[in-house]
Write an enzyme that holds these catalytic residues in place. Structure first.
Site, PDB file in Angstrom:
ATOM      1  N   TYR A  61     -14.157  -2.335  -1.863  1.00  0.00           N
ATOM      2  CA  TYR A  61     -15.005  -1.452  -2.530  1.00  0.00           C
ATOM      3  C   TYR A  61     -16.467  -1.680  -1.874  1.00  0.00           C
ATOM      4  O   TYR A  61     -17.320  -0.649  -1.695  1.00  0.00           O
ATOM      5  CB  TYR A  61     -15.077  -1.576  -4.167  1.00  0.00           C
ATOM      6  N   TYR A  66      -4.197 -10.356   5.227  1.00  0.00           N
ATOM      7  CA  TYR A  66      -4.037  -8.831   5.459  1.00  0.00           C
ATOM      8  C   TYR A  66      -5.471  -8.408   5.772  1.00  0.00           C
ATOM      9  O   TYR A  66      -6.557  -8.593   5.092  1.00  0.00           O
ATOM     10  CB  TYR A  66      -3.653  -8.464   4.156  1.00  0.00           C
ATOM     11  N   LYS A 108      -0.977  -9.958   8.475  1.00  0.00           N
ATOM     12  CA  LYS A 108      -0.573  -8.618   8.514  1.00  0.00           C
ATOM     13  C   LYS A 108      -1.770  -7.607   9.020  1.00  0.00           C
ATOM     14  O   LYS A 108      -2.882  -7.758   8.443  1.00  0.00           O
ATOM     15  CB  LYS A 108       0.002  -7.921   7.681  1.00  0.00           C
ATOM     16  N   SER A 133       0.815  -1.184   0.144  1.00  0.00           N
ATOM     17  CA  SER A 133      -0.049  -0.055  -0.088  1.00  0.00           C
ATOM     18  C   SER A 133       1.003   1.223  -0.093  1.00  0.00           C
ATOM     19  O   SER A 133       0.454   2.183  -0.687  1.00  0.00           O
ATOM     20  CB  SER A 133      -0.979   0.002   1.262  1.00  0.00           C
TER      21      SER A 133
END
Length: 301
Positions: free
Chosen positions: A107, A133, A162, A44
């Site tokens: 989304y 994640y 994570k 990211s």
């Protein structure tokens, strides 16, 4: 595979015509030479969702070359559906990465059954080590710990999770329920030391882009039982993290999180980061002056 230590989510230097691969090579070399346990360029922080599939593959080829077996190489999917996730994961496998981090669907906010179905479809087709994640800043929801627990119990290639939620109660649940089976990795610099003290195995963090060995020293101090010294380093960095926007993700500077990390890296290392990929805004003069002030107070520039 047991993931431990500090894996660095690197910023992505850009030129006007694409990725600045030479700048990225220099940054990756500095991180590997500093002794960090791994590199994670398609993150990211590395603006993975703004990279084409071809750029992602080339970035990971470069990371594999620079790491040269001295550090783990982790690749992020940055995709929101199972078809494209499987496709990019297979490309990463061909590169020879050590593990992939799977971005959860975004989304639309999904229920437990839909999330489980997503992971099942992906993991039935992906047979290299996988890091799960959660990043509610990007997805709008936290993946339930129980979903991770079910998936990890069914698929042996899942080696870690994570957590970039910033929710420490949630993080403690991860450590308690999954910590004996998986590596629990903190995703926010501000929470790294508290996470280690409570039993996390390490972190996938962006601070080391410009902090030199400080983050690595925090990890080693906790491992050696020198908690007070680790906490002192943590407290020394708190003005930085508060300015960066509350854990580097949310707060008064919100959307400037990646660009502030990029500017800090440029100021410390002299590597031209170039412009952020739109619609990310550049750092304005006021924030630049404040960042320079903090970095000077820390002795980094």
């Amino acid at each position: 595979m047991k993931l431990e230590g500090v894996i660095v989510a690197t910023v992505m230097p850009f030129a006007k015509d694409g990725v600045n691969y030479e700048g990225l090579r220099l940054l990756l070399s500095k991180i590997v030479e500093a002794g960090y346990h791994g590199v994670f360029p398609t993150s990211s922080t590395g603006e993975v969702t703004k990279l084409s599939a071809e750029e992602r593959v080339r970035v990971m080829q470069l990371a594999k070359e620079v790491a040269g077996g001295k550090a783990l190489v982790v690749a992020g999917t940055g995709t929101g559906d199972h078809v494209s996730t499987i496709d990019i994961a297979r490309k990463y496998k061909d590169v020879g990465v050590d593990a992939i981090l799977i971005t959860p669907p975004y989304y639309i906010q999904y229920d437990w059954a839909a999330l489980y179905a997503f992971y099942k479809k992906v993991l039935d087709k992906v047979d290299i080590p996988v890091i799960l994640y959660t990043i509610p800043l990007a997805t709008g929801y936290n993946v339930p710990v129980e979903v991770f627990e079910m998936v990890a119990g069914e698929y042996s290639q899942v080696v870690g999770v994570k957590d970039s939620s910033g929710d420490f109660r949630y993080h403690l649940d991860l450590i308690h329920l999954l910590g004996k089976r998986l590596s629990v990795l903190q995703g926010l610099d501000m929470l790294f030391v508290p996470s280690l003290v409570m039993g996390a195995h390490g972190g996938i963090l962006a601070g080391p882009n410009f902090l030199g060995r400080i983050t690595l020293e925090q990890y080693l101090l906790v491992k050696e039982g020198k908690i007070a010294e680790a906490v002192a380093l943590h407290n020394k960095l708190m003005p930085l993290w508060r300015f960066m926007g509350g854990c580097g993700l949310v707060g008064k500077l919100g959307g400037k999180w990646p660009t502030l990390y990029k500017l800090a890296t440029q100021l410390v290392h002299g590597i031209d980061m170039g412009p952020p990929r739109e619609p990310l805004p550049p750092v304005d003069d006021k924030d630049r002056r404040e960042l320079e002030k903090i970095l000077k107070e820390l002795g980094l520039i």
